[in-house]
Write an enzyme that holds these catalytic residues in place. Sequence first.
Site, PDB file in Angstrom:
ATOM      1  N   HIS A 109      30.365 -11.492  40.292  1.00  0.00           N
ATOM      2  CA  HIS A 109      30.105 -10.460  41.278  1.00  0.00           C
ATOM      3  C   HIS A 109      30.804 -10.726  42.527  1.00  0.00           C
ATOM      4  O   HIS A 109      30.652 -10.422  43.433  1.00  0.00           O
ATOM      5  CB  HIS A 109      28.465 -10.724  41.727  1.00  0.00           C
ATOM      6  CG  HIS A 109      28.138  -9.847  40.648  1.00  0.00           C
ATOM      7  ND1 HIS A 109      26.883 -10.266  39.385  1.00  0.00           N
ATOM      8  CD2 HIS A 109      26.464  -9.113  41.013  1.00  0.00           C
ATOM      9  CE1 HIS A 109      25.919  -8.912  39.356  1.00  0.00           C
ATOM     10  NE2 HIS A 109      25.678  -8.329  40.791  1.00  0.00           N
ATOM     11  N   GLU A 114      26.713   3.439  34.902  1.00  0.00           N
ATOM     12  CA  GLU A 114      27.848   3.411  35.492  1.00  0.00           C
ATOM     13  C   GLU A 114      28.551   4.204  34.529  1.00  0.00           C
ATOM     14  O   GLU A 114      30.371   5.031  35.378  1.00  0.00           O
ATOM     15  CB  GLU A 114      28.696   1.658  35.414  1.00  0.00           C
ATOM     16  CG  GLU A 114      27.857   0.684  36.623  1.00  0.00           C
ATOM     17  CD  GLU A 114      26.495   0.572  36.497  1.00  0.00           C
ATOM     18  OE1 GLU A 114      26.171   0.594  34.987  1.00  0.00           O
ATOM     19  OE2 GLU A 114      26.297  -0.187  37.850  1.00  0.00           O
TER      20      GLU A 114
HETATM   21  C1  TPP Z   1      26.039  -2.984  36.089  1.00  0.00           C
HETATM   22  C2  TPP Z   1      24.948  -3.047  37.094  1.00  0.00           C
HETATM   23  N1  TPP Z   1      25.048  -2.472  37.047  1.00  0.00           N
HETATM   24  C3  TPP Z   1      24.035  -2.932  38.453  1.00  0.00           C
HETATM   25  C4  TPP Z   1      23.985  -3.965  39.066  1.00  0.00           C
HETATM   26  C5  TPP Z   1      22.987  -4.322  40.543  1.00  0.00           C
HETATM   27  N2  TPP Z   1      21.763  -4.076  39.684  1.00  0.00           N
HETATM   28  C6  TPP Z   1      21.234  -5.519  39.353  1.00  0.00           C
HETATM   29  S1  TPP Z   1      19.656  -6.115  39.316  1.00  0.00           S
HETATM   30  C7  TPP Z   1      19.815  -3.913  39.779  1.00  0.00           C
HETATM   31  C8  TPP Z   1      18.122  -3.768  38.962  1.00  0.00           C
HETATM   32  C9  TPP Z   1      17.416  -3.724  37.487  1.00  0.00           C
HETATM   33  O1  TPP Z   1      16.870  -3.332  37.729  1.00  0.00           O
HETATM   34  P1  TPP Z   1      15.601  -3.432  36.373  1.00  0.00           P
HETATM   35  O2  TPP Z   1      16.827  -3.683  35.226  1.00  0.00           O
HETATM   36  O3  TPP Z   1      14.210  -3.269  36.733  1.00  0.00           O
HETATM   37  O4  TPP Z   1      14.991  -5.244  36.628  1.00  0.00           O
HETATM   38  P2  TPP Z   1      14.737  -5.971  37.591  1.00  0.00           P
HETATM   39  O5  TPP Z   1      14.832  -6.217  38.884  1.00  0.00           O
HETATM   40  O6  TPP Z   1      13.468  -5.600  38.545  1.00  0.00           O
HETATM   41  O7  TPP Z   1      14.321  -7.073  36.886  1.00  0.00           O
HETATM   42  C10 TPP Z   1      21.137  -3.241  40.211  1.00  0.00           C
HETATM   43  C11 TPP Z   1      21.040  -2.292  40.145  1.00  0.00           C
HETATM   44  C12 TPP Z   1      24.423  -4.923  37.518  1.00  0.00           C
HETATM   45  N3  TPP Z   1      23.896  -6.302  38.816  1.00  0.00           N
HETATM   46  N4  TPP Z   1      25.084  -4.267  37.107  1.00  0.00           N
END
Ligand code: TPP
Lengths: 323, 336
Positions: free
Chosen positions: B139, B70
């Site tokens: 959220h 971000e």
């Molecule tokens: C700061 C932030 N940006 C975006 C999100 C939205 N978001 C939640 S999970 C996710 C993907 C995370 O991917 P990863 O780290 O690979 O974990 P996985 O979901 O595969 O366990 C996103 C973009 C968030 N919760 N927090």
Amino acid sequence: MQLSREQLLQAYRRMATIRAFEERLHDVIATGEVAGFTHLYCGQEAVAVGVCEHLDTEDKIVSTHRGHGHCLAKGCDVQGMMKEIWGSTEGLCKGKGGSMHIADVDKGMLGANGIVGAGAPIAVGAALSNKLDGEGRVAIAFSGDGACNQGTTFEAMNMAVVTNAPCIFVFENNHYSEHTGDDYAVGTANDIASRAEAFGMRVWRADGCDFFAVYETMRELLEYVRAGNGPAAVEFDTERFYGHFEGDPQNYRGDGELDRIRKERDCLQIFRQRVSEAGLLETDALDELDKAAHADVEAAVEAARAAPRPTAEDVLTDVYVTY
Amino acid sequence: MAEMMYRDAVRETIREEMARDESVVVLGEDVVGGMGTAGGPEAIGGIWSTSTGLFEQFGASRVIDTPISESAIVGTAGGLALSGKRPVAELMFADFIGVSLDQLWNQIGKFRYMFGGKTRCPAVIRMAYGGGYNAAAQHSQCVHQILTGMPGLKVVMPSTPEDVRGLLRTAIRGDDPVMFLEHKALYGVSGEVPEGDYTIPFGHARQVTAGEDVTVVATGMMVGVAEAAAERMAEDGIGVDLLDLRTTSPMDEEAILDSVEVTGRLVIVDEAPPRCNLATDIAALVARKAFSSLRAPVEMVTAPHSPVPFALELEQAYLPSDDQVEAAVRKTLDYR
Ligand SMILES: Cc1ncc(C[n+]2csc(CCOP(=O)(O)OP(=O)(O)O)c2C)c(N)n1
Ligand SMILES: [Mg+2]
């Protein structure tokens, strides 16, 4: 190092509990009975358990939005978690946090986290606290292939190196951050470990769907970190069996991808295969554990359904310690 | 007039602005969706469906899918804007301003002032805010109470599809950084949208219901909550002058003061917690500039001073309700 029969049984039991817990939630969420955003850990059980089986309560972990597996592996109470997900006052966080914020600090579980990338710096602090206490304890940050792109994760890795913190960065590469592939989003040719290496850490890589690979890697890695050699990182190649969140249509998956990973990359099946091939555990014993895990989860669901609900007065409690 | 959903109003306005001006660029996490997967680009198309189809139409150089970063998203928007582009960046959830705060607050919000008025930073940062989904403390939050206090940033909170279109056009075409706050509970709401290329200027409130008894001020999701209360009270002959501020920075002080001059009573509805929020800001405005018009103490209907709780019952108690608005209005009427 050979695991004892008890250790093998316990590891499988924990993986089976996570699997049963998440599959039950998958069904329940589809009915609308449980509110909020829920991210299931199915497919990655061998990582959480293969890591946490080496830890005791004073070792800390910091988790992610996909935190149920880490919580269960670190010893959080099944019923307390289920009640939290249901939003009961008897939940581990009294219904204030829900799925994305389950924590049990007394168990060394410093919280799931709704902010991707927020966990790694917190783990550095926990690691430095353990270093001050001088007992050889560590702290572990679980991060995904998405979280590894967050500046906080980079800062934490460098901070851990310069402070010689007994901090371990466990990267669970399940190849997706939400709907985006690691091929696209991770600039280092989807090799996360090399980033950690570039910060000056020793790194490991292993198959996250093979409990024994995770367990052995962590044994070696923990020996290194507990000996005071500073932080380390490991990248586990793993799979997520469900959508990013419950309700995700998953159109980004390839044809037959889910069938393939469930058939070839299921860590519970791989565990079963390995122990029966080596003649370590009988199928009956494993079946019993599956049954017991399901019974525990079912009891937790029943308990969560019957558990007391919060009221409006509870909104303003626990904002501060003193007012 | 055509019927349009709030989320479609966002997307179609961006699409039109991109077609109209090639300096408009979109960036954010999963704004394409499916990058680097077997399903390929647009396999999903953004979790809010506010950017679906843009990649196909305008290509990868103008629709930039970003990693989860971000700080870099907002900073990149700032750099694009300083270099003559008109970025429309998305933060998936408004809560994530926490990650990017330096870039918002110390960078894009201050460039023009710090650089002696010699530059423009026409960046639009869109974000989904607000409660109602049991999405818990990280959220579900409002952020206007934080952003409105930052000189240099404009803050927009549309409550209808019609306003989304008019305000987003103004945001993209304007030369200042704009925080465009979209309530996630409004995405699925439909409304009449005028034809044509209309814009809505910032700092002009919309009168939602007219009345001479009590002034009620609201924004975003709270407009509907206040409107439900106002409609109910109209049946009892209580006239509510309900103002939807539309933008909190700049803010239409005149509309508020003019209304309070007539009604002498003011209720402010704010989804944010009660300290240093929009309600306290407006209460202070009215205390300073319309003191002699007031016939009752100002009432504030806000969330409590706590993080957003998870459990159904807790979040329901947390969010301001139409019943609370009605009680507050009646309280000002019953005064003395
Ligand atoms: C700061 C932030 N940006 C975006 C999100 C939205 N978001 C939640 S999970 C996710 C993907 C995370 O991917 P990863 O780290 O690979 O974990 P996985 O979901 O595969 O366990 C996103 C973009 C968030 N919760 N927090
Ligand atoms: Mg991932």
